[in-house]
Scaffold this motif. Structure first.
Motif, short mmCIF file in Angstrom:
data_model
loop_
_atom_site.label_atom_id
_atom_site.label_comp_id
_atom_site.label_asym_id
_atom_site.label_seq_id
_atom_site.Cartn_x
_atom_site.Cartn_y
_atom_site.Cartn_z
N TYR A 2 -88.91 -66.21 2.42
CA TYR A 2 -88.65 -65.31 3.55
C TYR A 2 -88.52 -63.86 3.06
N ASP A 26 -92.23 -62.79 1.75
CA ASP A 26 -93.11 -62.51 2.88
C ASP A 26 -92.79 -63.51 3.99
N ARG A 27 -91.99 -63.10 4.93
CA ARG A 27 -91.51 -64.01 5.95
C ARG A 27 -92.62 -64.63 6.79
N GLU A 28 -93.76 -63.95 6.92
CA GLU A 28 -94.86 -64.46 7.74
C GLU A 28 -95.43 -65.75 7.17
N PRO A 77 -92.76 -66.81 10.82
CA PRO A 77 -93.38 -65.63 11.44
C PRO A 77 -92.44 -64.89 12.38
N SER A 78 -92.56 -63.58 12.41
CA SER A 78 -91.68 -62.75 13.25
C SER A 78 -91.79 -63.09 14.73
N ALA A 79 -92.93 -63.72 15.13
CA ALA A 79 -93.10 -64.12 16.54
C ALA A 79 -92.04 -65.14 16.96
#
Length: 277
Positions: free
Chosen positions: A146, A149-151, A155-157
């Motif tokens: 996270y 690279d959290r995606e 994912p930020s969505a």
């Protein structure tokens, strides 16, 4: 006569040492199975079982994937949320803490060489081989990726539909409450072979499940598996197995430190019985 007196003295000394060990164990048990310590252990298990059970309910019935996520249909069709190690882990934690709570109410928590309670034996094995290592594997792996690279993992969505409190329940509290449980529940770890076998079997079965989902859906469960080249993908999965084993060994080591005095007394008791037997 001299030899007879010597044997008598040795026998009396052995009996006195054995009685002293029993007295120290009784003192440990008095503190461990009654008073504030007893209620602290009960509180940890009540709160944990309730929190994880509610987390499962909310996660499964109240969290709905956004329509703009391409894999929404696949999530519902192939494995649903059961394809995620995080979701499986929170189920595992709920089962463990519920068993621990039942043992607090109807089982045995005393410091013994071998528990006479089957409920406690099952509780101790699940914690040692599965609950503690998987919780720490999920927690550490999730937050490391996270931060990187959290995606690739969350994912930020998902922020709009996945509450912050639930994120911490399934990714943070699983490890924190496992640590609290270790400090409130005495246990002897299973044999290294039995513990490692259960630990590795669980994570290998999960990796097989990942491939089943990939085969039928055409999508890897985690985006990070999509972007990694083939060699690095299986290196990553190998590290997942290895790290789960490391978490098991960490739990075994921490348990030996936290309960060093009790484990030493039990070892002395076993040695004394062998000498007397």
């Amino acid at each position: 006569m001299t030899k007879s007196k010597k044997k008598t003295r040795e026998s009396n000394s052995a009996k006195e040492a054995a009685q002293a060990t029993i007295d120290r164990l009784d003192t440990c048990n008095d503190a461990y199975t009654s008073g504030a310590f007893k209620y602290l252990r009960l509180l940890v298990h009540v709160l944990s079982a309730a929190q994880f059970s509610y987390g499962i309910y909310f996660h499964y019935f109240r969290v709905h994937w956004p329509k703009d996520l391409e894999e929404e249909e696949l999530k519902a069709r192939w494995g649903g949320k059961f394809k995620y190690l995080t979701f499986l882990d929170v189920i595992l934690q709920a089962i463990y803490h519920s068993l621990a709570l039942l043992n607090d109410l109807f089982g045995d928590n005393t410091v013994h060489v071998a528990s006479k309670s089957k409920l406690r034996s099952v509780r101790d094995y699940i914690f040692s081989a599965l609950a503690f290592p998987v919780a720490h594997n999920v927690c550490i792996s999730f937050w490391v990726i996270y931060i990187w690279d959290r995606e690739l993992i969350f994912p930020s969505a998902l922020d709009a539909i996945f509450p912050s409190w639930l994120n911490h329940v399934v990714h943070t509290n699983v490890a924190l409450l496992a640590v609290m449980d270790m400090f409130t529940c005495f246990r002897k770890y299973p044999s290294r072979l039995a513990g490692v076998t259960g630990n590795i079997s669980f994570i290998l079965l999960y990796i097989i499940w990942l491939h089943i989902v990939r085969y039928f859906s055409g999508e890897w469960v985690y985006p990070i598996l999509e972007v990694l080249p083939l060699a690095f993908r299986y290196l990553f999965l190998g590290l997942l197995v290895g790290f789960n084993l490391v978490c098991y060994l960490l739990g075994e080591f921490c348990n030996s430190i936290v309960w060093a005095q009790e484990l030493k007394l039990l070892q002395q008791q076993q040695q004394q019985k062998i000498k007397q037997g």
